[in-house]
Every structure is written in C-alpha cells, then in structure tokens.
Design an enzyme around this catalytic site. Structure first.
Site, PDB file in Angstrom:
ATOM      1  N   GLU A  97       0.815  -1.205   0.000  1.00 56.03           N
ATOM      2  CA  GLU A  97       0.000   0.000   0.000  1.00 56.03           C
ATOM      3  C   GLU A  97       0.855   1.264   0.000  1.00 56.03           C
ATOM      4  O   GLU A  97       1.958   1.297   0.544  1.00 56.03           O
ATOM      5  CB  GLU A  97      -0.928  -0.021   1.212  1.00 56.03           C
ATOM      6  N   CYS A 119       3.452   8.439   1.351  1.00 55.86           N
ATOM      7  CA  CYS A 119       3.951   7.453   2.311  1.00 55.86           C
ATOM      8  C   CYS A 119       4.173   6.144   1.544  1.00 55.86           C
ATOM      9  O   CYS A 119       3.242   5.562   0.999  1.00 55.86           O
ATOM     10  CB  CYS A 119       2.913   7.292   3.418  1.00 55.86           C
ATOM     11  N   CYS A 163       6.744  -7.309   7.065  1.00 58.02           N
ATOM     12  CA  CYS A 163       7.892  -6.782   7.808  1.00 58.02           C
ATOM     13  C   CYS A 163       8.342  -7.839   8.802  1.00 58.02           C
ATOM     14  O   CYS A 163       7.517  -8.489   9.430  1.00 58.02           O
ATOM     15  CB  CYS A 163       7.528  -5.500   8.550  1.00 58.02           C
ATOM     16  N   CYS A 209       6.688  -5.580  15.269  1.00 53.51           N
ATOM     17  CA  CYS A 209       6.273  -4.748  16.412  1.00 53.51           C
ATOM     18  C   CYS A 209       4.839  -5.098  16.825  1.00 53.51           C
ATOM     19  O   CYS A 209       3.989  -5.356  15.978  1.00 53.51           O
ATOM     20  CB  CYS A 209       6.367  -3.267  16.047  1.00 53.51           C
ATOM     21  N   CYS A 246       1.732  -3.042  15.382  1.00 54.27           N
ATOM     22  CA  CYS A 246       1.722  -2.718  13.947  1.00 54.27           C
ATOM     23  C   CYS A 246       1.094  -3.848  13.148  1.00 54.27           C
ATOM     24  O   CYS A 246       1.496  -5.007  13.260  1.00 54.27           O
ATOM     25  CB  CYS A 246       3.147  -2.462  13.470  1.00 54.27           C
ATOM     26  N   CYS A 260      -1.483   5.403   9.971  1.00 55.14           N
ATOM     27  CA  CYS A 260      -0.247   4.713  10.357  1.00 55.14           C
ATOM     28  C   CYS A 260      -0.562   3.373  10.980  1.00 55.14           C
ATOM     29  O   CYS A 260      -1.403   3.272  11.857  1.00 55.14           O
ATOM     30  CB  CYS A 260       0.487   5.478  11.448  1.00 55.14           C
TER      31      CYS A 260
HETATM   32  N1  SAH Z   1       9.294   0.292   9.779  1.00 55.88           N
HETATM   33  C1  SAH Z   1       9.464   1.682   9.922  1.00 55.88           C
HETATM   34  C2  SAH Z   1       8.561   2.497   9.044  1.00 55.88           C
HETATM   35  C3  SAH Z   1       7.153   2.016   8.851  1.00 55.88           C
HETATM   36  S1  SAH Z   1       6.075   2.174  10.225  1.00 55.88           S
HETATM   37  C4  SAH Z   1       9.300   2.085  11.380  1.00 55.88           C
HETATM   38  O1  SAH Z   1       8.866   1.270  12.177  1.00 55.88           O
HETATM   39  O2  SAH Z   1       9.645   3.213  11.683  1.00 55.88           O
HETATM   40  C5  SAH Z   1       5.753   3.936  10.259  1.00 55.88           C
HETATM   41  C6  SAH Z   1       5.341   4.457  11.632  1.00 55.88           C
HETATM   42  O3  SAH Z   1       4.029   3.993  11.987  1.00 55.88           O
HETATM   43  C7  SAH Z   1       6.263   3.995  12.741  1.00 55.88           C
HETATM   44  O4  SAH Z   1       6.605   5.061  13.587  1.00 55.88           O
HETATM   45  C8  SAH Z   1       5.426   3.001  13.462  1.00 55.88           C
HETATM   46  O5  SAH Z   1       5.846   2.865  14.775  1.00 55.88           O
HETATM   47  C9  SAH Z   1       4.047   3.588  13.339  1.00 55.88           C
HETATM   48  N2  SAH Z   1       2.984   2.628  13.586  1.00 55.88           N
HETATM   49  C10 SAH Z   1       2.983   1.314  13.306  1.00 55.88           C
HETATM   50  N3  SAH Z   1       1.811   0.751  13.673  1.00 55.88           N
HETATM   51  C11 SAH Z   1       1.053   1.730  14.192  1.00 55.88           C
HETATM   52  C12 SAH Z   1      -0.279   1.785  14.710  1.00 55.88           C
HETATM   53  N4  SAH Z   1      -1.041   0.696  14.754  1.00 55.88           N
HETATM   54  N5  SAH Z   1      -0.733   2.964  15.139  1.00 55.88           N
HETATM   55  C13 SAH Z   1       0.040   4.073  15.056  1.00 55.88           C
HETATM   56  N6  SAH Z   1       1.287   4.088  14.578  1.00 55.88           N
HETATM   57  C14 SAH Z   1       1.802   2.932  14.148  1.00 55.88           C
HETATM   58 FE1  SF4 Z   2       7.896  -3.212  10.781  1.00 59.09          FE
HETATM   59 FE2  SF4 Z   2       5.620  -2.163  11.608  1.00 59.09          FE
HETATM   60 FE3  SF4 Z   2       7.660  -2.377  13.302  1.00 59.09          FE
HETATM   61 FE4  SF4 Z   2       7.767  -0.577  11.314  1.00 59.09          FE
HETATM   62  S1  SF4 Z   2       6.334  -0.570  13.037  1.00 59.09           S
HETATM   63  S2  SF4 Z   2       9.384  -2.018  11.955  1.00 59.09           S
HETATM   64  S3  SF4 Z   2       6.656  -1.695   9.714  1.00 59.09           S
HETATM   65  S4  SF4 Z   2       6.563  -4.080  12.337  1.00 59.09           S
END
Ligand code: SAH
Ligand code: SF4
Length: 388
Positions: free
Chosen positions: A92, A105, A112, A116, A119, A352
């Site tokens: 996406e 974006c 990934c 996390c 996420c 996000c």
């Molecule tokens: N992998 C990279 C970039 C992609 S995620 C990273 O982790 O930085 C982009 C941003 O979205 C990151 O700051 C991540 O922590 C945030 N993010 C991920 N899941 C989220 C969620 N469910 N709600 C709000 N922010 C989120």
């Molecule tokens: Fe991967 Fe999501 Fe963690 Fe970013 S926030 S490193 S996309 S798992």
C-alpha cells in the site's frame, strides 16, 4: 530473457546501462527525464531520442510500472493505492494532501520481519523485499496519476515530500532503498530536497550508519519507549540494538543530516507506554541523563506522538485524547518540541500502522511446514493440538 526494468536504475546505473548500448550519459539523462519527470513509458513517444535508440530500447527494456489493484479516496483527500506485486502479495501507498505540501507514504517491503506488537504489517510477518523499481514505482505512479487527477499545470508537482513510513522496515531493504532515494533526490528525477525525504526506522543501527555515509536524508526513529525492558516488548529489534546503541547512532547521524534534529515517533498505547513517568523517561533519555541508556549522549530532536490506530488482533487500545495531551505537556515542559499526529485517512484504513495490503508470509509458512514435519516425525514435544 525478460526485458530490463528501467525503473530499477538510478541515473548512474542508467548511464552505465546506456553506455553498454553505446550511448553517452547525456542520452541517459534525457531518458531518465522522460520516465520520471514526464511519466512516459512508451519509447516511441520520447521524441528527442533518435529513432535507432528508441528501437534499441524497445528491444531490450521496458518501464514496468506497478499494477494498481485498487485506489480509495478518503473524505479528507487522502488517497490509498493497493498494488499487486505478484505471488499473493500486495503493498500500500498513501498520499496525504495538506495546504502547503503533498506527502507520499511509501512501502519498502511486502510485510515486515521486525514484528512490532502494535503494527498491523508486523503482525502479518514478512514475505519479501521490494525491488528498487517497486519502491520508486509507487512515487512514479502516484505523481503522474495525481497530476492528471488534480489538473496540475506542466512543471507543477503533486508530491513535495516522501516518507518511508508505509509497510516494511526500509533499512532492512537497504540495497534496493538506496538507488530509490537517489532517484527521489535527483534533479533529473523528482528533485526533492534531502529535507523532504524521510526514512523512518525502528532502529537498524548499522544501516543508520550506512545511510549517514551514502545518502543522509531526514531521519525518523520509532522510539515508543525510553527504557530497554519495555521497548524490547514493543519493538523486538531492540533486543539486538538496544537504546544505548540507537541513541549513539542518532547522535552520529546528525553530523551529516539535512536537518539539525532527529524525529522520534512514539505510538501512544493505553496503559502501556503513556504515563507521565514514561514521558519523563523520554526527556531523560534524549537529554543524555538516563543512567540506564546512553548516558551523556544528548540528541536534539522533535517528538511526534502517534495515537495508536487499532486493528483486529492487536489486543491494544489507543490512549485517550486527554492522556495524549497530558503526555505532550510533560514533554513540552521538559523542553521538547512535541507534535501530535493528526490521524488521516482512517475511514479508508490508510492511517499509520493500518497498512496491511496482503502478504503471503514466507517465514510463517516455513514455521508451519517445519512444525508439520516435526509432528510427522514425532519430534514435537507438544504434539497434541498440532494438526497437519
Ligand atoms: N518500519 C518503519 C517504518 C514504517 S512504520 C518504522 O517502524 O519506523 C511507520 C510508523 O508507523 C512507525 O513510527 C510506526 O511505529 C508507526 N505505527 C505502526 N503501527 C502503528 C499503529 N497501529 N498505530 C500508530 N502508529 C503505528
Ligand atoms: Fe515493521 Fe511495523 Fe515495526 Fe515498522 S512498526 S518495523 S513496519 S513491524
């Protein structure tokens, strides 16, 4: 033999490839401008290239754009594209218009591997890295589609800023990312300044160092917790690169960064990382006053609070608005510039952490097969309940 995809080449690589056809660098520049500035895919319409060259190109190469599977538009103007990248994977890309800018974006991987907890992409697991052509292809598609849709005049740009904040961890796909970044910055390409291109990372320390040397664009680091024990549970990569190392690499990055601060992103999770005490830990950490992590390393920074965007199966809740405000006030009183990210496009699941695309998780398929083999050979200790 399949044709070369010219979207895979930054200008230097294109010049080398063109040299192989007996063409001068100047020709590569013309070709690069046709592709990236004018959005042209048809060599026959590249009118200032000699016919012989156009024929050679048609025989050897193509501009293989991404295939959009869907395009959705939010009430607030946000646009989300889903691109089918084959093999059961879709990624996406999100366009976020604001008064003075248009931000794209971009995704860097299908899935990934960092995993996390908060996420949605992380929950899907990892399928594969995107190629350079697939990374820049998102900008190529969005820029040229939006120019038409928005009726922009020749020379006007739809996208003024890029953030590598879509699906995936960009610094775990460094080899493909680097040429794509160079194409974004190239005056013959998208001509974005280094301040307007942001790489966001969950903390791939060695690659932060590489990026500083190779192509120092703006850096955002996903912090989410200022002590190792908590961050270990939210961002598993922290176990490999704990805060002390991460802070040192942020500090070192600033020596070459286009901005004189690092942006720290902090996802606000109800009852997990959102108390006043957690905010004070952030202040201590970036001031270099934390005894636990990175003592003496002070980092000029901005904090961007992201209210958690829920998705099914996360088991987590968004911090209430008042809590986010109170957290921001503690940081601000501690001298930190703090913003709260406005949620955009959540009516189309474009906010996000909501980007899910469709990912065929190779790693989990692998684990499943492994388990199946173990049960079949009787090696699994907890065989009951594991169904082949
Ligand atoms: N992998 C990279 C970039 C992609 S995620 C990273 O982790 O930085 C982009 C941003 O979205 C990151 O700051 C991540 O922590 C945030 N993010 C991920 N899941 C989220 C969620 N469910 N709600 C709000 N922010 C989120
Ligand atoms: Fe991967 Fe999501 Fe963690 Fe970013 S926030 S490193 S996309 S798992």
């Amino acid at each position: 033999m399949s044709a070369v995809n010219l979207l895979d080449f930054d200008l230097d690589a294109l010049a080398t490839w063109c040299a192989g056809l007996g063409e001068k660098r100047f020709r590569a520049q013309q070709l690069f401008r046709w592709i990236h500035q004018k959005g042209e895919r048809d060599f026959d319409r590249m009118s200032d290239l000699a016919r012989a060259l156009r024929e050679k190109l048609a025989g050897h190469a193509e501009v293989r754009a991404l295939v959009p599977a869907s395009e959705r538009r939010s009430a607030d103007g946000t646009v989300k594209w889903l691109f089918d990248v084959g093999g059961g994977n879709a990624i996406e890309t999100v366009y976020i218009p604001e008064d003075d800018r248009g931000t794209l974006c971009i995704s860097s991987q299908a899935g990934c591997a960092v995993g996390c907890r908060f996420c949605s992409t992380g929950h899907q697991g990892f399928s594969r890295n995107l190629t350079t052509g697939e990374i820049i292809g998102q900008l190529w598609h969005a820029e040229h589609a939006l120019r038409l849709q928005l009726g922009l005049a020749a020379g006007e740009r739809a996208i003024t800023n890029v953030v590598m904040m879509g699906m995936g961890e960009p610094l775990q796909n460094y080899v493909a990312l680097l040429p794509a970044l160079r194409m974004m910055l190239d005056d013959h390409g998208y001509g974005l300044s280094r301040r307007r291109v942001t790489v966001s990372t969950s903390g791939m320390v060695p690659m932060i160092e590489r990026l500083r040397e190779d192509c120092p664009v703006a850096l955002a680091v996903s912090l989410h917790a200022a002590d190792d024990a908590l961050r270990d549970t939210l961002v598993p990569l922290n176990r490999k690169y704990p805060l002390a190392e991460l802070m040192q690499s942020c500090h070192d990055y600033l020596a070459r960064a286009p901005r004189d601060f690092i942006t720290f992103e902090y996802c606000m999770l109800d009852g997990v990382n959102d108390s006043d005490a957690h905010a004070r830990e952030v202040i201590e950490l970036v001031a270099g006053r934390s005894r636990a992590a990175a003592p003496g390393v002070r980092i000029p920074c901005k904090i961007n609070l992201i209210p958690f965007n829920p998705f099914p199966q996360s088991g987590l809740r968004r911090s209430p608005d008042e809590r986010v405000q109170a957290f921001a006030r503690v940081l601000q009183r501690g001298g930190l510039v703090t913003t709260i990210r406005r949620t955009r496009g959540d009516d189309i699941d474009a906010a996000c952490g909501q980007l899910a695309g469709e990912v065929r998780d190779r790693t989990r398929v692998h684990v499943r097969l492994q388990r199946r083999r173990e049960t079949e050979t009787g090696a699994a200790g907890h065989g009951q309940g594991v169904r082949a």
